[in-house]
Scaffold this motif. Structure first.
Motif, PDB file in Angstrom:
ATOM      1  N   LEU A  29      59.768 -20.808  11.712  1.00  0.00           N
ATOM      2  CA  LEU A  29      60.254 -21.299  13.006  1.00  0.00           C
ATOM      3  C   LEU A  29      59.898 -22.766  13.108  1.00  0.00           C
ATOM      4  N   ASP A  30      60.900 -23.581  13.277  1.00  0.00           N
ATOM      5  CA  ASP A  30      60.690 -25.015  13.439  1.00  0.00           C
ATOM      6  C   ASP A  30      60.750 -25.272  14.939  1.00  0.00           C
ATOM      7  N   TYR A  31      59.590 -25.439  15.555  1.00  0.00           N
ATOM      8  CA  TYR A  31      59.605 -25.633  17.006  1.00  0.00           C
ATOM      9  C   TYR A  31      58.483 -26.565  17.437  1.00  0.00           C
ATOM     10  N   GLY A  32      58.515 -26.934  18.692  1.00  0.00           N
ATOM     11  CA  GLY A  32      57.551 -27.925  19.186  1.00  0.00           C
ATOM     12  C   GLY A  32      58.162 -29.308  19.000  1.00  0.00           C
ATOM     13  N   GLY A  33      58.185 -29.738  17.745  1.00  0.00           N
ATOM     14  CA  GLY A  33      58.837 -31.006  17.407  1.00  0.00           C
ATOM     15  C   GLY A  33      58.357 -32.218  18.197  1.00  0.00           C
ATOM     16  N   PRO A  34      57.036 -32.308  18.462  1.00  0.00           N
ATOM     17  CA  PRO A  34      56.576 -33.477  19.221  1.00  0.00           C
ATOM     18  C   PRO A  34      56.592 -34.707  18.324  1.00  0.00           C
ATOM     19  N   ASN A  35      56.561 -35.854  18.943  1.00  0.00           N
ATOM     20  CA  ASN A  35      56.506 -37.076  18.176  1.00  0.00           C
ATOM     21  C   ASN A  35      55.140 -37.711  18.328  1.00  0.00           C
ATOM     22  N   VAL A  36      54.564 -38.063  17.204  1.00  0.00           N
ATOM     23  CA  VAL A  36      53.240 -38.653  17.199  1.00  0.00           C
ATOM     24  C   VAL A  36      53.223 -39.898  18.084  1.00  0.00           C
ATOM     25  N   VAL A  78      55.125 -26.953  13.376  1.00  0.00           N
ATOM     26  CA  VAL A  78      55.304 -27.888  14.487  1.00  0.00           C
ATOM     27  C   VAL A  78      56.259 -29.038  14.139  1.00  0.00           C
ATOM     28  N   HIS A  79      56.435 -29.294  12.873  1.00  0.00           N
ATOM     29  CA  HIS A  79      57.332 -30.352  12.391  1.00  0.00           C
ATOM     30  C   HIS A  79      57.193 -31.639  13.221  1.00  0.00           C
ATOM     31  N   LEU A  80      56.059 -32.235  13.017  1.00  0.00           N
ATOM     32  CA  LEU A  80      55.680 -33.445  13.748  1.00  0.00           C
ATOM     33  C   LEU A  80      56.569 -34.640  13.395  1.00  0.00           C
ATOM     34  N   LEU A 120      67.261 -41.286   6.754  1.00  0.00           N
ATOM     35  CA  LEU A 120      67.442 -41.027   8.185  1.00  0.00           C
ATOM     36  C   LEU A 120      66.827 -39.680   8.566  1.00  0.00           C
ATOM     37  N   TYR A 121      66.979 -39.367   9.848  1.00  0.00           N
ATOM     38  CA  TYR A 121      66.549 -38.074  10.397  1.00  0.00           C
ATOM     39  C   TYR A 121      67.134 -36.940   9.532  1.00  0.00           C
ATOM     40  N   ASN A 122      68.450 -37.064   9.187  1.00  0.00           N
ATOM     41  CA  ASN A 122      69.121 -36.062   8.325  1.00  0.00           C
ATOM     42  C   ASN A 122      68.407 -35.886   7.003  1.00  0.00           C
ATOM     43  N   THR A 170      65.420 -36.523   6.170  1.00  0.00           N
ATOM     44  CA  THR A 170      64.134 -35.845   6.323  1.00  0.00           C
ATOM     45  C   THR A 170      64.337 -34.343   6.523  1.00  0.00           C
ATOM     46  N   ASP A 171      65.317 -33.977   7.350  1.00  0.00           N
ATOM     47  CA  ASP A 171      65.523 -32.547   7.578  1.00  0.00           C
ATOM     48  C   ASP A 171      65.982 -31.831   6.311  1.00  0.00           C
ATOM     49  N   LEU A 172      66.833 -32.493   5.526  1.00  0.00           N
ATOM     50  CA  LEU A 172      67.281 -31.877   4.277  1.00  0.00           C
ATOM     51  C   LEU A 172      66.106 -31.760   3.304  1.00  0.00           C
ATOM     52  N   ILE A 201      64.550 -20.869  11.500  1.00  0.00           N
ATOM     53  CA  ILE A 201      65.140 -20.985  12.841  1.00  0.00           C
ATOM     54  C   ILE A 201      64.661 -22.293  13.459  1.00  0.00           C
ATOM     55  N   TYR A 202      65.604 -23.089  13.920  1.00  0.00           N
ATOM     56  CA  TYR A 202      65.270 -24.364  14.562  1.00  0.00           C
ATOM     57  C   TYR A 202      65.421 -24.210  16.065  1.00  0.00           C
ATOM     58  N   ILE A 203      64.330 -24.433  16.775  1.00  0.00           N
ATOM     59  CA  ILE A 203      64.397 -24.326  18.233  1.00  0.00           C
ATOM     60  C   ILE A 203      64.384 -25.756  18.778  1.00  0.00           C
ATOM     61  N   ARG A 217      71.651 -30.378  22.438  1.00  0.00           N
ATOM     62  CA  ARG A 217      72.433 -31.587  22.181  1.00  0.00           C
ATOM     63  C   ARG A 217      72.375 -31.997  20.706  1.00  0.00           C
ATOM     64  N   GLN A 218      71.473 -31.380  19.961  1.00  0.00           N
ATOM     65  CA  GLN A 218      71.420 -31.666  18.519  1.00  0.00           C
ATOM     66  C   GLN A 218      72.226 -30.646  17.708  1.00  0.00           C
ATOM     67  N   GLU A 219      73.063 -29.880  18.365  1.00  0.00           N
ATOM     68  CA  GLU A 219      73.779 -28.806  17.667  1.00  0.00           C
ATOM     69  C   GLU A 219      74.701 -29.318  16.555  1.00  0.00           C
ATOM     70  N   TYR A 267      74.569 -32.090  15.005  1.00  0.00           N
ATOM     71  CA  TYR A 267      73.710 -32.643  13.955  1.00  0.00           C
ATOM     72  C   TYR A 267      73.234 -31.530  13.016  1.00  0.00           C
ATOM     73  N   PHE A 268      72.747 -30.441  13.580  1.00  0.00           N
ATOM     74  CA  PHE A 268      72.257 -29.359  12.728  1.00  0.00           C
ATOM     75  C   PHE A 268      73.396 -28.669  11.970  1.00  0.00           C
ATOM     76  N   GLU A 269      74.547 -28.620  12.593  1.00  0.00           N
ATOM     77  CA  GLU A 269      75.707 -28.062  11.891  1.00  0.00           C
ATOM     78  C   GLU A 269      75.944 -28.857  10.597  1.00  0.00           C
TER      79      GLU A 269
HETATM   80  N1  ARG Z   1      61.005 -34.668  16.982  1.00  0.00           N
HETATM   81  C1  ARG Z   1      62.323 -34.324  17.366  1.00  0.00           C
HETATM   82  C2  ARG Z   1      62.590 -34.789  18.804  1.00  0.00           C
HETATM   83  O1  ARG Z   1      61.665 -35.100  19.541  1.00  0.00           O
HETATM   84  C3  ARG Z   1      62.584 -32.851  17.285  1.00  0.00           C
HETATM   85  C4  ARG Z   1      62.478 -32.260  15.907  1.00  0.00           C
HETATM   86  C5  ARG Z   1      63.284 -31.014  15.764  1.00  0.00           C
HETATM   87  N2  ARG Z   1      63.182 -30.394  14.461  1.00  0.00           N
HETATM   88  C6  ARG Z   1      63.805 -30.839  13.375  1.00  0.00           C
HETATM   89  N3  ARG Z   1      63.608 -30.201  12.243  1.00  0.00           N
HETATM   90  N4  ARG Z   1      64.616 -31.846  13.395  1.00  0.00           N
HETATM   91  O2  ARG Z   1      63.733 -34.827  19.190  1.00  0.00           O
END
Ligand code: ARG
Length: 588
Positions: A118-125, A158-160, A323-325, A327-329, A345-347, A351-353, A355-357
């Motif tokens: 589960l990829d969730y939380g996703g906070p930014n340092v 948490v995928h920081l 880019l963000y892409n 990194t995700d790949l 599962i990405y929670i 609005r990032q739908e 992008y994830f597609e």
């Molecule tokens: N840090 C991103 C944000 O604040 C969310 C990350 C979501 N997860 C991911 N694998 N892109 O928007």
């Protein structure tokens, strides 16, 4: 334990077959007309078309063959072809007695456990947690717990976000304020200090200032981008600073997630994926998946039958930056290598739908992900204020999570101390427990993908479809059980008897649905199903409670039966709030 719906369906299946109809028509569901029946089967209506017979005839035949079945109290064929079912009080009491004895409260662990990240939380340092991160944390945590309850291996990551421009912004601002720090001396060769040159509050103050400046001042922005580039290319002083930022932030994040009862198995970061990028890019080029488009490296992800335009997935910008892409790949590559998950599962904000597609299609097309590995996007809607716009502070700024939680807890404290006098520290503690239920239930009771209005008054109310109402119900049961125990009677070894009133039977029927609901919540990735279940259950319990004098009942056996029913109700409610990610106090 078997699900009660499956047990009833099995009986009805036999009947359909005995009457010469295919068993596929025999599906039984919970009645949507509880005033008429408890369960229903609508299969005769479908079968009618295939067998060219009047549906009511089929229904009547099936009902006829079930007339003497001991589990049905009443089974009737109703125009145009419904089969309405009521089960006997014996059957349901039996089921509940088994449930009471089962250490999993009727839930059967899956026979096919999956490994799910589960990829969730996703906070930014370095950026404070804001309400946008709240939903991801709450929903993700709940999905993780629901998955574990049904027996899957759930790994929360948490995928920081630690690799973006925010790092360059902070470094730039710091350099402006304290240019003499060793981190900025290109000739410095020694070891860098252990102590960070800032505290978390300073860090949190720096980021918005830097971000604001970069929007106004082009050269400032360029400096921040340059610093980001330097960091990403191994500038030693910047790396040392980045480490400090990371440590200070993570300590603070953990503290905040703790308060939310959210915890992660993995504290992986976007930067961890960076080392996978060069090989991944080379592979995409070598295999002919990626091509240059106006200097940028892209993978086409359009597919036949697309109804909307899906732009190519960009792997590298024309200046070679990732880019963000990317990194995700690369994170997918890393996760496949380290965990071989069956699903990720990405929670994330819905609005990032798109992008994830793109990312998912790209990962599939380029075979970064195993054929059997599912990639799932669980997008959530926006948390709005009462004005229908994204939730803000009174001043119109971004609401910090901490302030939001503090606000709720104060409101809760007022309510709790309004009713009766409580010791201050106990009141505060209780307010925090109940406050968390208000926030989480308020969020989870909505279907994740929908926007919802964060309404403090409604969420903190002890009445209606709210977390505090559920807790109040649990506390009420706890208090009855405690009084029963105080009167010298034992809570152990009692049997649940046949229901002696409709409200008691209704409570029993609801309890029996527990394993079905949990399964559904997991398969449909829908914690809100658990919320609506416990809301119904709490209502059923309270109706029963108001109609039944439990503690003054003189028939000891009857009373003991009720007490046991209450015990199961409490256990089910507690198990449910646990997977929703909150708990109940002793008193409130
Ligand atoms: N840090 C991103 C944000 O604040 C969310 C990350 C979501 N997860 C991911 N694998 N892109 O928007």
């Amino acid at each position: 334990m078997k699900k009660i719906l499956d047990m009833i369906t099995a009986e009805v299946t036999n009947a359909f077959e005995a009457c010469g109809y295919d068993k596929k028509y025999a599906k039984v569901t919970i009645s949507n007309r509880p005033d008429l029946c408890e369960y229903q089967c609508n299969g005769a209506m479908v079968a009618a078309k295939d067998y060219k017979k009047a549906p009511i005839k089929i229904a009547e035949e099936v009902v006829q063959s079930l007339k003497d079945n001991v589990i049905f109290e009443e089974i009737t064929a109703v125009m145009p072809g419904f089969i309405n079912i009521k089960i006997t009080s014996d059957f349901i009491a039996d089921f509940l007695n088994q449930m009471a004895k089962d250490k999993h409260l009727s839930i059967e662990k899956t026979k096919d456990p999956k490994k799910i990240i589960l990829d969730y939380g996703g906070p930014n340092v370095a950026k404070p947690l804001h309400v946008g991160h709240l939903r991801s944390a709450i929903i993700g945590e709940s999905m993780k717990r629901i998955g574990r309850l049904v027996g899957h291996e759930m790994i929360g990551d948490v995928h920081l976000g630690d690799w973006g421009l925010q790092m360059g912004l902070i470094i730039t601002e710091l350099k402006l304020r304290q240019p003499n720090l060793v981190y900025f001396d290109p000739d410095y060769k020694g070891a860098y200090p252990q102590e960070p040159p800032f505290t978390i509050s300073e860090l949190e103050e720096i980021y918005p200032v830097a971000s604001g400046k970069s929007k106004e001042d082009e050269s400032y922005k360029e400096a921040a981008m340059e610093a980001t580039f330097q960091l990403q290319h191994g500038n030693a002083g910047y790396m040392a600073l980045w480490n400090h930022i990371l440590n200070v932030s993570v300590a603070d994040l953990k503290k905040n997630y703790d308060k939310l009862h959210v915890s992660f198995d993995l504290w992986k970061k976007e930067s961890d994926a960076q080392s996978y990028i060069p090989d991944m890019v080379q592979y995409m080029k070598d295999e002919g998946y990626a091509h240059l488009d106006e200097g940028a490296l892209v993978v086409d992800v359009k597919e036949e039958g697309d109804t909307k335009e899906i732009p190519p997935c960009m792997i590298l910008k024309s200046d070679g930056a990732s880019l963000y892409n990317t990194t995700d790949l690369a994170t997918i590559v890393e996760r496949m290598k380290l965990f071989q998950p069956d699903e990720i599962i990405y929670i994330v904000d819905k609005r990032q739908e798109l992008y994830f597609e793109q990312v998912f299609r790209c990962a599939r097309k380029t075979k970064l992900v195993g054929e059997d590995t599912k990639l799932t996007f669980l997008g959530f809607g926006t948390m709005n204020g009462k004005d229908g716009k994204p939730f803000k502070t009174r001043e119109g700024g971004v609401m910090r999570l901490e302030s939001l939680i503090d606000g709720i807890n104060q409101e809760m404290f007022k309510k709790i101390t309004d009713n009766h006098s409580v010791e201050e520290s106990y009141g505060k503690q209780t307010a925090a427990i109940v406050g968390l239920s208000a926030i989480k239930y308020g969020d989870l009771s909505n279907q994740a993908s929908k926007d919802y209005v964060f309404d403090i008054d409604r969420f903190t109310s002890f009445e209606g479809n709210t977390g505090p109402y559920i807790l109040y119900t649990i506390v009420r049961i706890k208090s009855i059980l405690a009084k029963y125990r105080e009167s010298g009677k034992s809570l152990e070894g009692n049997t649940i008897l046949k229901a002696s009133s409709p409200s008691e039977k209704q409570l029993m029927l609801e309890l029996a649905n527990f394993n079905h609901v949990v399964d559904q919540a997991f398969t449909e990735r829908a914690p809100h199903k658990i919320c609506s279940y416990i809301y119904d259950l709490a209502n059923d319990f309270n109706r029963f409670y108001h109609e039944t004098k439990i503690l003054s009942e003189e028939d000891q056996e009857k009373q003991a039966g009720w007490i046991n029913l209450l015990k199961v109700t409490k256990q089910v409610l507690e198990q449910c709030i646990d997977v929703l990610g909150f708990s109940a106090p002793e008193r409130m």
